[in-house]
Motif scaffolding. Structure first.
Motif, PDB file in Angstrom:
ATOM      1  N   TYR A   1      64.893  12.511 -31.772  1.00  0.00           N
ATOM      2  CA  TYR A   1      64.720  12.595 -30.316  1.00  0.00           C
ATOM      3  C   TYR A   1      65.638  11.566 -29.651  1.00  0.00           C
ATOM      4  N   THR A   2      66.060  11.863 -28.438  1.00  0.00           N
ATOM      5  CA  THR A   2      66.742  10.877 -27.600  1.00  0.00           C
ATOM      6  C   THR A   2      66.095  10.903 -26.214  1.00  0.00           C
ATOM      7  N   ILE A   3      66.057   9.731 -25.590  1.00  0.00           N
ATOM      8  CA  ILE A   3      65.515   9.609 -24.236  1.00  0.00           C
ATOM      9  C   ILE A   3      66.489   8.797 -23.394  1.00  0.00           C
ATOM     10  N   ASN A   4      66.843   9.314 -22.250  1.00  0.00           N
ATOM     11  CA  ASN A   4      67.569   8.521 -21.253  1.00  0.00           C
ATOM     12  C   ASN A   4      66.546   7.604 -20.598  1.00  0.00           C
ATOM     13  N   SER A   5      66.664   6.312 -20.899  1.00  0.00           N
ATOM     14  CA  SER A   5      65.605   5.380 -20.509  1.00  0.00           C
ATOM     15  C   SER A   5      65.484   5.192 -19.003  1.00  0.00           C
ATOM     16  N   SER A   6      66.432   5.713 -18.236  1.00  0.00           N
ATOM     17  CA  SER A   6      66.337   5.598 -16.772  1.00  0.00           C
ATOM     18  C   SER A   6      65.644   6.799 -16.138  1.00  0.00           C
ATOM     19  N   LYS A   7      65.252   7.775 -16.978  1.00  0.00           N
ATOM     20  CA  LYS A   7      64.641   8.989 -16.440  1.00  0.00           C
ATOM     21  C   LYS A   7      63.184   9.086 -16.890  1.00  0.00           C
ATOM     22  N   LEU A   8      62.285   8.882 -15.962  1.00  0.00           N
ATOM     23  CA  LEU A   8      60.856   8.867 -16.267  1.00  0.00           C
ATOM     24  C   LEU A   8      60.390  10.186 -16.863  1.00  0.00           C
ATOM     25  N   ASP A   9      60.909  11.302 -16.352  1.00  0.00           N
ATOM     26  CA  ASP A   9      60.430  12.603 -16.817  1.00  0.00           C
ATOM     27  C   ASP A   9      60.760  12.838 -18.288  1.00  0.00           C
ATOM     28  N   GLU A  10      61.840  12.233 -18.802  1.00  0.00           N
ATOM     29  CA  GLU A  10      62.186  12.420 -20.212  1.00  0.00           C
ATOM     30  C   GLU A  10      61.160  11.741 -21.123  1.00  0.00           C
TER      31      GLU A  10
END
Length: 739
Positions: free
Chosen positions: A63-72
């Motif tokens: 998995y990857t998450i863009n840490s600036s995007k809450l919805d992710e």
């Protein structure tokens, strides 16, 4: 003994190829868990990214998450919840790693998850404002376990954030294993043998305050032009993004201004681990100049200590804890070039103190090597998922490196200082007999010319130390001269062990060169006439093992009579010393206790007499009842022998006792086919792998050596011949039990 297929730990963190300390930390944990637990504890990674860059990850990143995007965070949490194969989620926490105010996006992530969570706080700031305190308190409240890397962080977390102490656990930053003797070799490799090498490394930023050390060097290099200072690492990506190379250029200008260009070397690279460890290992002194008093922990600091550097450090909490045992110099202030200068001159001008501090740092860093950190993570996984009983240690590869290093043209040396052979310790018949047996066993499993050459060396030592009378001396110094110890100590055990080794060679005539077997036979024929000189129980037991091996090839009546006579003598010892609650041959237990019931079982195999088998089983089961406790092996302490009238002393456990337990369990398993012996054998071996009271490995993963002793609070990390050969023999036996 395996985890249910697919049950996994998910690590949430930044991850390579992203260049940051936390990414490196997480990658080290992943690699260490693979080494320690193999496929039985699968790992996946959820990689945290920022807006600027996307990365190509290894296969463990699912998995990857863009840490600036809450919805992710919420979306990925829902996907994770659908996975029945994920047993535990470990969140590596730094405030700047997660989006939102004070990184509060992590709360939305944790709230959305419905699985056990362990949160690892890498930074714990004292005196928080109300907002930060609420966020940290909420994370702690929603997590099943809170991990911190220092005791100081644990204190702050409980006193400043009201986190329950029972919920916290200290698991320190990990280190890499290196070999002490590589320090000088690497200096030679890099052409620095005549230099005093200092270094600092990490992603460069203003917070590292490196200019302080540069100002300190101006007077140092005038007195000591042989000083060279490596500043290793690229500029931190976030610094590059915000201000480019402003800080690095300032440092370069400072070097020019202070006329330090002949003494300061910038290595503007993100070095691969192998090269980085080489630079640190060849360093004499490590300079840590951080100006952040709240920096809880530093991976660079930990790595430097593990590479045997004497550390000079500003007083961050990690340094305050780590340097209290004379592993370096703890400065009183931040941003004080004069204090750095005085400390650098002190270590530059006092090699003995510098080396002693480096050795202390090296010793102290053994406990938190990555393999031991992996054990703690694995045990946490087992506890939080209620799967502790399924945890299975991975067998390490068989390595002969340290045995080779200990071996000279004369034989195998007795001791090492750390992993460096100590010529002053000389040679013993005991160790050369052990080494000969090991090489015979190793050659049978994995035939190799160099193994036979080593066996020949050990046999030659045995031949050369045999007297005209057939009796053996034990001790020689490094110049091949007999020492006075031969006239001061009882030589019976060594002579019994020599017979065992010679019998082992003779028993393997089909897998060894005829010349080696013939020489062993000639040595045997001269020694066997002195059999009646052996009176001590262990020496008799070793002799029986040799006689048994000889008998497998030459079924001579005289050999059977020798075995029966010795076994009857052991039986006589048993009848004299045994009582209702003490089923043993002596009124105390010392070292290599297992060899006594083992010898009785071998006596049964040759003679067929049940009285030997009965006593073998009775005494061995009695011994095992004192050795296996609460799922661990706890052998007799070398601090104080276990006497039948006294309480037993614990700690001070040695590999010889563990290995002889494994050897005897192997024999009893083969003879009786009682599964309990097989199960106990596997349990005994994982004492080496970390199933002991310290939860630390007892072998050196770099060279295949064993450490010399398991003490109450630490491990004796010297790696002598006895310990290494015993571990090697035990590891060879485990080849039978791979499935």
């Amino acid at each position: 003994m395996k985890f249910e297929k697919g049950k996994k730990m998910l690590l949430v963190s930044s991850y390579p190829p992203r260049e940051c300390g936390l990414a490196t930390f997480t990658n080290d944990i992943v690699n260490a868990i693979k080494v320690v637990f193999g496929d039985t504890l699968p790992i996946e990674v959820c990689a945290l990214q920022n807006n600027e860059k996307r990365y190509h990850y290894n296969k463990e990143v699912s998995y990857t998450i863009n840490s600036s995007k809450l919805d992710e965070f919420q979306t990925i949490a829902e996907e994770i919840n659908e996975r029945k194969d994920i047993g535990l989620i470990c969140i590596q926490h730094e405030f700047g790693l997660f989006g939102g105010e004070y990184g509060d996006y992590v709360l939305a992530f944790i709230l959305a998850l419905n699985k056990p969570i362990a949160t690892i706080f890498h930074t714990v700031l004292p005196h928080p404002d109300e907002k930060r305190k609420k966020i940290v308190h909420a994370i702690a409240d929603l997590s099943d376990r809170i991990i911190v890397l220092t005791k100081k962080s644990q204190e702050i977390l409980t006193s400043h954030y009201d986190c329950p102490l029972r919920k916290t656990q200290v698991i320190p930053h990990g280190n890499h294993s290196i070999l002490w003797e590589q320090k000088e070799k690497l200096k030679n490799k890099y052409g620095l043998s005549n230099k005093i090498v200092m270094s600092t490394f990490g992603l460069i930023s203003e917070n590292k305050n490196i200019e302080t050390t540069l100002f300190a060097l101006t007077e140092v290099v005038i007195k000591h032009p042989e000083v060279i200072y490596f500043i290793i690492g690229k500029t931190h990506p976030e610094v590059i993004r915000q201000e480019g190379e402003k800080y690095r250029n300032l440092l370069i200008a400072t070097v020019e201004e202070l006329n330090l260009k002949n003494n300061v070397v910038f290595i503007n690279e993100y070095l691969e681990l192998k090269e980085l460890l080489e630079y640190l290992t060849l360093s004499d002194i490590y300079l840590f100049s951080s100006k952040d008093p709240n920096q809880a922990v530093s991976g660079t600091f930990a790595y430097a200590m593990s590479c045997g550097c004497a550390v000079i450090s500003t007083p961050i909490p990690h340094a305050v804890e780590a340097l209290e045992h004379n592993a370096g110099i703890l400065l009183k202030e931040f941003n004080n070039p004069e204090e750095f200068k005085v400390a650098i001159l002190r270590l530059t001008e006092n090699k003995e103190e510098r080396v002693a501090m480096g050795k202390n740092a090296f010793s102290l860093s053994h406990g938190p090597i990555w393999e031991n950190i992996a054990i703690k993570y694995g045990l946490m996984f087992g506890e939080l998922t209620n799967r502790m009983e399924d945890l299975m240690f991975n067998l390490p590869p068989i390595k002969i490196d340290h045995i080779k290093k200990l071996t000279t043209d004369l034989g195998i040396l007795q001791f090492s200082k750390f992993s460096e052979p100590d010529p002053e310790s000389g040679y013993t018949l005991d160790d050369n007999a052990r080494a000969l047996i090991d090489m015979v066993m190793y050659n049978k499993l994995f035939p190799r010319d160099d193994t036979v050459i080593m066996a020949n060396t050990y046999l030659k030592y045995i031949e050369n130390i045999q007297r005209e009378t057939g009796w053996f001396d034990n001790y020689k110094d490094f110049s091949n001269q007999l020492t006075k110890q031969n006239g001061e100590v009882n030589l019976e055990d060594a002579n019994g062990r020599a017979l065992w080794s010679l019998g082992t060679v003779i028993a393997h005539k089909e897998t060894l060169p005829a010349d080696i077997v013939l020489r062993a036979k000639n040595c045997w024929d001269r020694a066997i006439i002195r059999l009646s000189d052996i009176n001590s129980p262990r020496a008799m037991a070793y002799a029986i093992k040799g006689l048994y091996n000889y008998y497998t090839i030459y079924k001579e009546d005289l050999i059977e009579k020798h075995i029966e006579k010795l076994a009857d003598e052991l039986l006589r010892h048993y009848k004299i010393n045994s009582e209702v609650n003490w089923c043993w041959y002596e009124d105390y237990m010392t070292y290599a206790n297992n060899v006594l019931p083992e010898a009785m079982m071998y006596s049964y195999l040759v003679t067929g007499k049940m009285k030997y088998k009965k006593i073998a089983l009775t005494t061995f089961d009695f011994l095992l009842s004192h050795y296996f406790m609460k799922g661990q092996l706890k052998v007799v302490s070398n601090r104080s022998w276990f006497k039948k009238e006294n309480e037993r002393t614990f700690y001070g456990e040695q590999p010889i006792e563990v290995a002889t337990t494994i050897m005897t369990l192997d024999l009893f398993n083969e003879v009786t086919r009682n599964r309990k012996y097989k199960d106990q054998l596997k349990l005994a071996f994982i004492w080496f792998l970390g199933n002991n009271h310290l939860q630390q490995i007892m072998y050196n993963p770099e060279n295949g050596a064993s450490y010399d002793g398991l003490e109450d609070k630490c491990i004796n990390i010297n790696q002598g011949a006895e310990s290494t050969l015993c571990f090697f023999k035990a590891r060879l036996i485990m080849e039978k039990y791979l499935n």
